[in-house]
Scaffold this active site. Structure first.
Site, mmCIF file in Angstrom:
data_model
loop_
_atom_site.group_PDB
_atom_site.id
_atom_site.type_symbol
_atom_site.label_atom_id
_atom_site.label_comp_id
_atom_site.label_asym_id
_atom_site.label_seq_id
_atom_site.Cartn_x
_atom_site.Cartn_y
_atom_site.Cartn_z
ATOM 1 N N LYS A 13 0.373 -0.877 0.274
ATOM 2 C CA LYS A 13 0.176 -0.324 0.000
ATOM 3 C C LYS A 13 0.889 1.396 -0.410
ATOM 4 C CE LYS A 13 -2.042 -0.735 3.698
ATOM 5 N NZ LYS A 13 -1.560 -2.570 4.561
ATOM 6 N N ARG A 88 -9.577 1.117 8.744
ATOM 7 C CA ARG A 88 -9.394 -0.007 9.084
ATOM 8 C C ARG A 88 -10.396 -1.387 9.920
ATOM 9 N NH1 ARG A 88 -3.168 0.772 9.078
ATOM 10 N NH2 ARG A 88 -2.064 -2.118 9.488
ATOM 11 N N ARG A 127 11.502 -6.242 4.659
ATOM 12 C CA ARG A 127 11.373 -4.696 4.903
ATOM 13 C C ARG A 127 12.166 -4.520 6.084
ATOM 14 N NH1 ARG A 127 5.593 -1.808 5.148
ATOM 15 N NH2 ARG A 127 5.249 -3.057 6.664
ATOM 16 N N ARG A 135 11.178 -0.768 11.407
ATOM 17 C CA ARG A 135 10.192 -0.703 12.803
ATOM 18 C C ARG A 135 10.222 -1.751 13.330
ATOM 19 N NH1 ARG A 135 5.115 -0.277 8.353
ATOM 20 N NH2 ARG A 135 4.053 -1.363 9.845
ATOM 21 N N ARG A 146 -0.469 -8.947 13.104
ATOM 22 C CA ARG A 146 -0.947 -8.720 12.471
ATOM 23 C C ARG A 146 -1.517 -8.510 11.531
ATOM 24 N NH1 ARG A 146 3.890 -5.785 10.443
ATOM 25 N NH2 ARG A 146 2.927 -4.199 9.564
HETATM 26 P P1 AMP Z 1 0.836 0.986 9.242
HETATM 27 O O1 AMP Z 1 1.882 1.378 9.459
HETATM 28 O O2 AMP Z 1 0.125 1.189 8.704
HETATM 29 O O3 AMP Z 1 0.888 -1.259 8.880
HETATM 30 O O4 AMP Z 1 -0.153 0.646 10.283
HETATM 31 C C1 AMP Z 1 1.192 -0.015 11.797
HETATM 32 C C2 AMP Z 1 0.442 0.031 13.126
HETATM 33 O O5 AMP Z 1 -0.150 1.586 13.132
HETATM 34 C C3 AMP Z 1 -0.837 -1.088 13.118
HETATM 35 O O6 AMP Z 1 0.084 -2.326 13.007
HETATM 36 C C4 AMP Z 1 -1.756 -0.333 14.237
HETATM 37 O O7 AMP Z 1 -0.461 -0.761 16.067
HETATM 38 C C5 AMP Z 1 -1.458 0.893 14.015
HETATM 39 N N1 AMP Z 1 -2.416 1.638 12.939
HETATM 40 C C6 AMP Z 1 -1.954 1.622 11.872
HETATM 41 N N2 AMP Z 1 -3.216 2.048 11.511
HETATM 42 C C7 AMP Z 1 -4.568 2.272 12.249
HETATM 43 C C8 AMP Z 1 -5.774 2.397 11.621
HETATM 44 N N3 AMP Z 1 -6.445 3.313 10.997
HETATM 45 N N4 AMP Z 1 -6.362 1.647 13.043
HETATM 46 C C9 AMP Z 1 -5.823 1.584 13.997
HETATM 47 N N5 AMP Z 1 -4.452 0.962 14.465
HETATM 48 C C10 AMP Z 1 -3.735 1.354 13.143
#
Ligand code: AMP
Length: 188
Positions: A13, A88, A127, A135, A146
């Site tokens: 994404k 999400r 990654r 990360r 996740r």
């Molecule tokens: P991402 O970078 O999108 O993979 O997000 C990393 C982490 O941030 C996720 O595993 C969640 O813990 C938190 N997070 C990111 N976006 C959301 C969202 N829309 N709702 C809830 N938690 C989020």
């Protein structure tokens, strides 16, 4: 044009969102990036979010919706946004619908980037290696969590958007360029 890029963790994404920023002048709104900025800045939100993210769980809908609501009003978003990692949950999707409707905006397209689950482990491992482990949630244990959270809370958005007739799916197993071409064909 307002677009959601949808997919499991590691589906690509963020990579595709960055491309669309460059090619179409849209603004990328990544809730994950916003949270990581808060963590790096050591804000109270960041401190609270870090443990949740490291466990692979979701940060509360209120916090996330508040972050997007605050950002989407900025002038640079007027031309359109690419939502990356948001919504999400169904509650977040409902909140987004209300937010857009109150501004007279529409959601043009939800693009699902579909990837085999086995490939995600290899991608997240790559990654982690490429970013030097930047990360702390990029590891097999957290990815398993996740993915479980994705299936339980996020995948139900697929029928939600299919019903609204805005859902399109691309094959995310191909190269970055090929996925980008599939997305370009959809967006026209
Ligand atoms: P991402 O970078 O999108 O993979 O997000 C990393 C982490 O941030 C996720 O595993 C969640 O813990 C938190 N997070 C990111 N976006 C959301 C969202 N829309 N709702 C809830 N938690 C989020």
């Amino acid at each position: 044009m307002n677009i959601i890029l949808f997919g499991a963790p590691g589906a690509g994404k963020g990579t595709q969102a960055e491309r669309l920023v460059a090619s179409r002048g849209l603004v990328q709104l990544s809730t994950g990036d916003m949270l990581r900025v808060a963590i790096a800045a050591g804000t109270e939100l960041g401190l609270r979010a870090k443990d949740i993210m490291d466990r692979g769980e979701l940060v509360s809908d209120d916090i996330i919706v508040g972050m997007i609501a605050a950002r989407i009003d900025d002038d640079d978003c007027a031309n359109g946004v690419i939502l990356d990692g948001f919504p999400r949950t169904v509650a977040q999707a409902n909140a987004l619908d209300e937010m857009l409707a109150s501004k007279g905006l529409t959601l043009d397209c939800v693009i699902e980037i579909k990837v085999d689950e086995a490939a995600l482990f290899a991608r997240i491992e790559n990654r982690a290696a490429e970013t030097g482990g930047a990360r702390s949630d990029d590891n097999a244990d957290t990815l398993r969590k996740r993915l479980a959270v994705y299936h339980e809370n996020t995948a139900p958005l697929l029928p939600y958007y299919a019903e609204k007739r805005v859902l399109q799916t691309v094959d995310g197993m191909n190269s970055i360029d090929d996925v980008a071409s599939q997305i370009d064909r959809i967006l026209g």
